[in-house]
Write an enzyme that holds these catalytic residues in place. Structure first.
Site, PDB file in Angstrom:
ATOM      1  N   ASP A  38       0.575  -1.193  -0.177  1.00  0.00           N
ATOM      2  CA  ASP A  38      -0.043   0.052   0.409  1.00  0.00           C
ATOM      3  C   ASP A  38       0.963   1.034   0.050  1.00  0.00           C
ATOM      4  OD1 ASP A  38      -2.232   1.127   0.496  1.00  0.00           O
ATOM      5  OD2 ASP A  38      -1.906   1.941   3.021  1.00  0.00           O
ATOM      6  N   ASP A 237      -2.205  -0.918   6.214  1.00  0.00           N
ATOM      7  CA  ASP A 237      -1.687   0.263   7.358  1.00  0.00           C
ATOM      8  C   ASP A 237      -3.619   0.166   7.621  1.00  0.00           C
ATOM      9  OD1 ASP A 237      -1.739   2.364   5.810  1.00  0.00           O
ATOM     10  OD2 ASP A 237      -2.232   3.553   7.379  1.00  0.00           O
ATOM     11  N   ASP A 241      -6.902  -1.176   3.644  1.00  0.00           N
ATOM     12  CA  ASP A 241      -6.865  -2.484   3.796  1.00  0.00           C
ATOM     13  C   ASP A 241      -6.254  -3.481   3.818  1.00  0.00           C
ATOM     14  OD1 ASP A 241      -4.880  -0.228   1.913  1.00  0.00           O
ATOM     15  OD2 ASP A 241      -4.363  -0.108   3.742  1.00  0.00           O
TER      16      ASP A 241
HETATM   17  P1  ADP Z   1      -5.441   6.050  -0.128  1.00  0.00           P
HETATM   18  O1  ADP Z   1      -5.289   4.552  -0.945  1.00  0.00           O
HETATM   19  O2  ADP Z   1      -4.153   6.318  -1.227  1.00  0.00           O
HETATM   20  O3  ADP Z   1      -5.521   5.872   0.848  1.00  0.00           O
HETATM   21  P2  ADP Z   1      -8.350   6.337  -0.669  1.00  0.00           P
HETATM   22  O4  ADP Z   1      -8.617   5.138  -1.774  1.00  0.00           O
HETATM   23  O5  ADP Z   1      -8.597   6.561   0.445  1.00  0.00           O
HETATM   24  O6  ADP Z   1      -6.429   6.857  -0.854  1.00  0.00           O
HETATM   25  O7  ADP Z   1      -8.330   8.101  -1.171  1.00  0.00           O
HETATM   26  C1  ADP Z   1      -8.187   8.047  -3.000  1.00  0.00           C
HETATM   27  C2  ADP Z   1      -8.364   9.499  -3.436  1.00  0.00           C
HETATM   28  O8  ADP Z   1      -9.549   9.661  -2.954  1.00  0.00           O
HETATM   29  C3  ADP Z   1      -7.370  10.355  -2.382  1.00  0.00           C
HETATM   30  O9  ADP Z   1      -5.881  10.086  -3.248  1.00  0.00           O
HETATM   31  C4  ADP Z   1      -7.774  11.981  -2.662  1.00  0.00           C
HETATM   32  O10 ADP Z   1      -7.890  11.873  -3.658  1.00  0.00           O
HETATM   33  C5  ADP Z   1      -9.977  11.542  -2.756  1.00  0.00           C
HETATM   34  N1  ADP Z   1     -10.242  11.828  -1.276  1.00  0.00           N
HETATM   35  C6  ADP Z   1     -10.620  10.725  -0.187  1.00  0.00           C
HETATM   36  N2  ADP Z   1     -10.991  10.679   0.579  1.00  0.00           N
HETATM   37  C7  ADP Z   1     -11.014  12.469   0.469  1.00  0.00           C
HETATM   38  C8  ADP Z   1     -11.662  13.041   1.293  1.00  0.00           C
HETATM   39  N3  ADP Z   1     -11.807  13.424   2.305  1.00  0.00           N
HETATM   40  N4  ADP Z   1     -11.436  14.419   1.089  1.00  0.00           N
HETATM   41  C9  ADP Z   1     -10.792  14.487  -0.543  1.00  0.00           C
HETATM   42  N5  ADP Z   1     -10.267  13.539  -1.090  1.00  0.00           N
HETATM   43  C10 ADP Z   1     -10.660  12.357  -0.668  1.00  0.00           C
HETATM   44 MG    MG Z   2      -2.428   3.246   3.642  1.00  0.00          MG
END
Ligand code: ADP
Ligand code: MG
Length: 292
Positions: A38, A237, A241
């Site tokens: 991740d 983490d 995941d």
């Molecule tokens: P990661 O696998 O990097 O943790 P997520 O799947 O949680 O990412 O989120 C993917 C994308 O969605 C983020 O990179 C961001 O652009 C957008 N995103 C998710 N949650 C938020 C939020 N609360 N505010 C703004 N953008 C968000």
């Molecule tokens: Mg992570």
């Protein structure tokens, strides 16, 4: 298999901060061909900080920040927290929005003072038929620097963007090289966009990247690699995941991560340091040699 050498193996792991839930995981770890890491919180520290705020459509920077802080106040996402803590540093004391909806993997939708606000990915805005052409140039430039960009829309108009940077952990590149030297294929998986993902991957020596993977699809990606005959470990983490950790042949959780990830994993790296994976595989190989 002698239970004694396995017990010695798990004991040695514990000395290095590697907690192994059962003997069978040590047996699986020595056969691994593929490791999926991740990005956020695993390869990187998972503590994104605001680097750029660009107001658009005539909105002033102070109003943009104030509205975004209110929009993200009730989100537990690390990117939301980056905006909220930046606002607090600027002395903002945000009120709750009138309504709040989290859209996992995309962003948030809220109502503030009767106005509809979206903060999140380009897809979130595009799905709401908002023209994002004005953001493409700066967004792509920031993403090439490994930054993650969040777009901001007020009343269905693109009105600004926020960029955050997350620092790669000190030992991530060393761990990736160590795994590759053992003949293990290393992948990065993330919900983030592919430009940002490739920039971070490049910084730690990873060329295999799965980006823009929605939280509910991470486990499917791991299952697809297993389908190809690979013996796959997943390292993560986050709550997101957990299904992928459970699907993998061996799930590694980062000890500083969420309880849900630790519960779903077979092995926990208490120090949060990815070189623990290399150590765990070496240990499992040594242990299995003793058994044979
Ligand atoms: P990661 O696998 O990097 O943790 P997520 O799947 O949680 O990412 O989120 C993917 C994308 O969605 C983020 O990179 C961001 O652009 C957008 N995103 C998710 N949650 C938020 C939020 N609360 N505010 C703004 N953008 C968000
Ligand atoms: Mg992570």
């Amino acid at each position: 298999a002698t239970p004694t050498s396995i017990m010695v193996g798990t004991g040695k792991g514990a000395e290095h901060g590697i907690l192994i839930k059962g003997a069978e995981h040590l047996e699986h770890a020595h056969r691994l061909t593929t490791i999926v890491l991740d990005k956020t919180g695993t390869i990187t520290k998972g503590e994104p900080e605001i680097t750029d705020i660009i107001p658009m459509a005539g909105l002033d920077a102070a109003t943009l920040l104030q509205l975004a802080v209110r929009a993200e106040k009730n989100s537990e996402h690390p990117l939301a927290q980056a905006i909220v803590s930046y606002g607090k540093q600027q002395g903002l004391v945000p009120e709750d929005p009138a309504s709040f909806t989290a859209i996992p993997g995309h962003g948030v939708e809220v109502t503030v003072d009767g106005q509809r606000i979206l903060v999140g990915t380009r897809k979130l805005l595009q799905d709401n038929a908002i023209d994002i052409a004005g953001a493409i140039g700066p967004m792509e430039e920031l993403e090439l620097q490994g930054k993650t960009v969040m777009l901001f829309a007020l009343e269905n108009q693109l009105s600004g963007l926020f960029a955050v940077a997350d620092t790669v952990k000190a030992n991530s590149a060393e761990a990736v090289a160590g795994l590759q030297n053992m003949g293990i294929e290393v992948w990065m998986i993330t919900g983030d966009n592919s430009r940002t993902a490739r920039a971070i991957a490049g910084a730690v020596g990873i060329t295999n990247v799965m980006a823009e993977v929605l939280p509910e699809h991470k486990a499917e990606k791991v299952a697809a690699l297993k389908q190809e005959g690979k013996i796959v470990a997943m390292v993560g983490d986050g709550i997101n995941d957990a299904p992928a950790l459970a699907t993998a042949d061996v799930g590694f959780a980062i000890g500083t991560g969420t309880d849900v990830a630790i519960a779903a994993a077979d092995i926990t790296l208490m120090r949060g340091d990815l070189t623990g994976i290399v150590a765990a595989i070496r240990l499992s190989r040594a242990t299995m040699r003793n058994i044979k």
